[in-house]
Design a protein around this motif. Structure first.
Motif, PDB file in Angstrom:
ATOM      1  N   VAL A  54       0.861  -1.190   0.000  1.00  0.00           N
ATOM      2  CA  VAL A  54       0.000   0.000   0.000  1.00  0.00           C
ATOM      3  C   VAL A  54       0.899   1.243   0.000  1.00  0.00           C
ATOM      4  O   VAL A  54       0.445   2.346   0.275  1.00  0.00           O
ATOM      5  N   TYR A  91     -15.958  -0.720  -4.148  1.00  0.00           N
ATOM      6  CA  TYR A  91     -15.609   0.690  -4.334  1.00  0.00           C
ATOM      7  C   TYR A  91     -16.130   1.214  -5.676  1.00  0.00           C
ATOM      8  O   TYR A  91     -16.150   0.479  -6.670  1.00  0.00           O
ATOM      9  N   ARG A  96      -9.050   2.124  -6.149  1.00  0.00           N
ATOM     10  CA  ARG A  96      -8.765   2.999  -5.000  1.00  0.00           C
ATOM     11  C   ARG A  96      -8.839   2.260  -3.664  1.00  0.00           C
ATOM     12  O   ARG A  96      -8.402   2.783  -2.636  1.00  0.00           O
ATOM     13  N   ALA A 124      -3.360   2.248  10.342  1.00  0.00           N
ATOM     14  CA  ALA A 124      -4.761   2.656  10.263  1.00  0.00           C
ATOM     15  C   ALA A 124      -5.592   1.474  10.745  1.00  0.00           C
ATOM     16  O   ALA A 124      -5.130   0.339  10.715  1.00  0.00           O
ATOM     17  N   THR A 126      -9.095  -0.498   9.856  1.00  0.00           N
ATOM     18  CA  THR A 126     -10.092  -0.569   8.784  1.00  0.00           C
ATOM     19  C   THR A 126     -11.139  -1.624   9.109  1.00  0.00           C
ATOM     20  O   THR A 126     -10.862  -2.607   9.801  1.00  0.00           O
TER      21      THR A 126
HETATM   22  C1  PAU Z   1      -6.190   2.306   4.728  1.00  0.00           C
HETATM   23  C2  PAU Z   1      -4.808   1.714   4.549  1.00  0.00           C
HETATM   24  C3  PAU Z   1      -3.764   2.747   4.879  1.00  0.00           C
HETATM   25  C4  PAU Z   1      -4.696   0.535   5.538  1.00  0.00           C
HETATM   26  O1  PAU Z   1      -3.442  -0.044   5.452  1.00  0.00           O
HETATM   27  C5  PAU Z   1      -4.612   1.158   3.102  1.00  0.00           C
HETATM   28  O2  PAU Z   1      -5.560   0.184   2.836  1.00  0.00           O
HETATM   29  C6  PAU Z   1      -4.716   2.250   2.060  1.00  0.00           C
HETATM   30  O3  PAU Z   1      -3.810   2.984   1.841  1.00  0.00           O
HETATM   31  N1  PAU Z   1      -5.903   2.339   1.378  1.00  0.00           N
HETATM   32  C7  PAU Z   1      -6.181   3.282   0.318  1.00  0.00           C
HETATM   33  C8  PAU Z   1      -7.415   4.063   0.606  1.00  0.00           C
HETATM   34  C9  PAU Z   1      -8.677   3.230   0.641  1.00  0.00           C
HETATM   35  O4  PAU Z   1      -8.634   2.029   0.924  1.00  0.00           O
HETATM   36  O5  PAU Z   1      -9.740   3.801   0.373  1.00  0.00           O
END
Ligand code: PAU
Ligand code: ATP
Ligand code: K
Length: 247
Positions: A54, A91, A96, A124, A126
């Motif tokens: 990521v 999504y 994304r 983070a 989630t």
């Molecule tokens: C939320 C984190 C940082 C968790 O590692 C990663 O999954 C990430 O960078 N996600 C991109 C943004 C998203 O998932 O909407």
């Protein structure tokens, strides 16, 4: 021997598998530390490598290049997908969705084959929801323990304490009588409140008919709230094996 890596925002989790058995693995905080740790595996003989990242494309490419140079194998990177192994990415723009979330969801559905709530407690935190038919409904992202405590330390003048006292402060949950207790237990309650809310939402959707998966470094801080949950620290690797099968 297969080398697998999960490149998160703070750490790289890795393991080496020989005929499906882990012969090495760990958590490192830099590419250099990763290469050194892998090179120290006794009888190292990497034939395949797969990873999820990521991190930025530049950081990921640089790691992939080091792997080719150091171990002489190509590294297969998990890619965004609209669907995989019976799961549909929820999504609006599928690319994304964080790839670690995507693989955790694919891994959880592979293990459960039922509705699931996937909670990851890393840098983070989630939450992701997958219905029994494999439709990913989306999820929630919020700061994890490391980010919550660092924000408080950074943006206040009188909150300062060391890691050891932080660890000790978390052994109880009564109102804090020192700064370290007040902050650590406060952040812990934020984390636990988040979990409670996700469980409520999952029950609204599915009644009692769903499985909860916990993963990530801080999962142990909430495990007691969901005794029936499956604590699967390698959930991202389960998903990685599904989306990047060996040739
Ligand atoms: C939320 C984190 C940082 C968790 O590692 C990663 O999954 C990430 O960078 N996600 C991109 C943004 C998203 O998932 O909407
Ligand atoms: N210096 C360290 N050496 C080894 N392990 C560590 C070190 N620091 C933290 N850890 C452990 O490594 C794990 C990190 O996993 P975690 O899921 O939090 O990854 P992350 O990279 O911080 O987050 P994310 O993948 O969500 O970005 C935790 O279990 C943590 O306790
Ligand atoms: K992660």
């Amino acid at each position: 021997m297969i080398l697998e890596m999960d490149c998160g925002n703070s750490f790289i989790k890795w393991r080496a598998l020989d005929a499906g058995v882990a012969v090495g693995g760990g958590v490192v905080d830099s590419d250099a530390a990763l290469l050194a740790a892998v090179l120290a595996v006794p009888g190292l003989n990497i034939t395949h490598c797969r990873l999820v990242s990521v991190r930025s494309d530049d950081e990921t490419s640089s790691l992939v290049a080091s792997i080719v140079t150091t171990f002489g194998v190509a590294a297969q990177c998990a890619q965004p997908a609209r669907s995989a192994a019976g799961v549909s990415n929820g999504y609006e723009e599928f690319a994304r969705l964080g790839l670690d979330r995507w693989l955790a969801v694919v891994g959880a559905f592979e293990l459960a084959k039922s509705a699931c709530l996937v909670l990851d407690f890393g840098t983070a935190v989630t939450a992701d929801f997958v219905a029994a038919d494999g439709q990913h409904l989306g999820g929630f992202i919020c700061p994890g323990m490391p980010l919550m405590r660092d924000q408080l330390r950074t943006h206040t003048r009188r909150i300062r304490y060391d890691d050891l006292s932080a660890e000790q402060a978390l052994l109880q949950r009564t109102p804090g009588r020192t700064t370290v207790e007040a902050v650590e237990r406060g952040c812990l309650l934020m984390l636990r409140g988040f979990v409670m809310t996700q469980l409520e939402l999952a029950r609204e959707y599915w009644g009692e008919d769903f499985e909860v998966f916990l993963t990530g470094g801080d999962a142990s801080l909430v495990k007691d709230m969901v005794p029936e949950a499956r604590l699967v620290q390698d959930l991202v690797f389960v998903g990685l094996a599904v989306v990047c099968p060996l040739p």
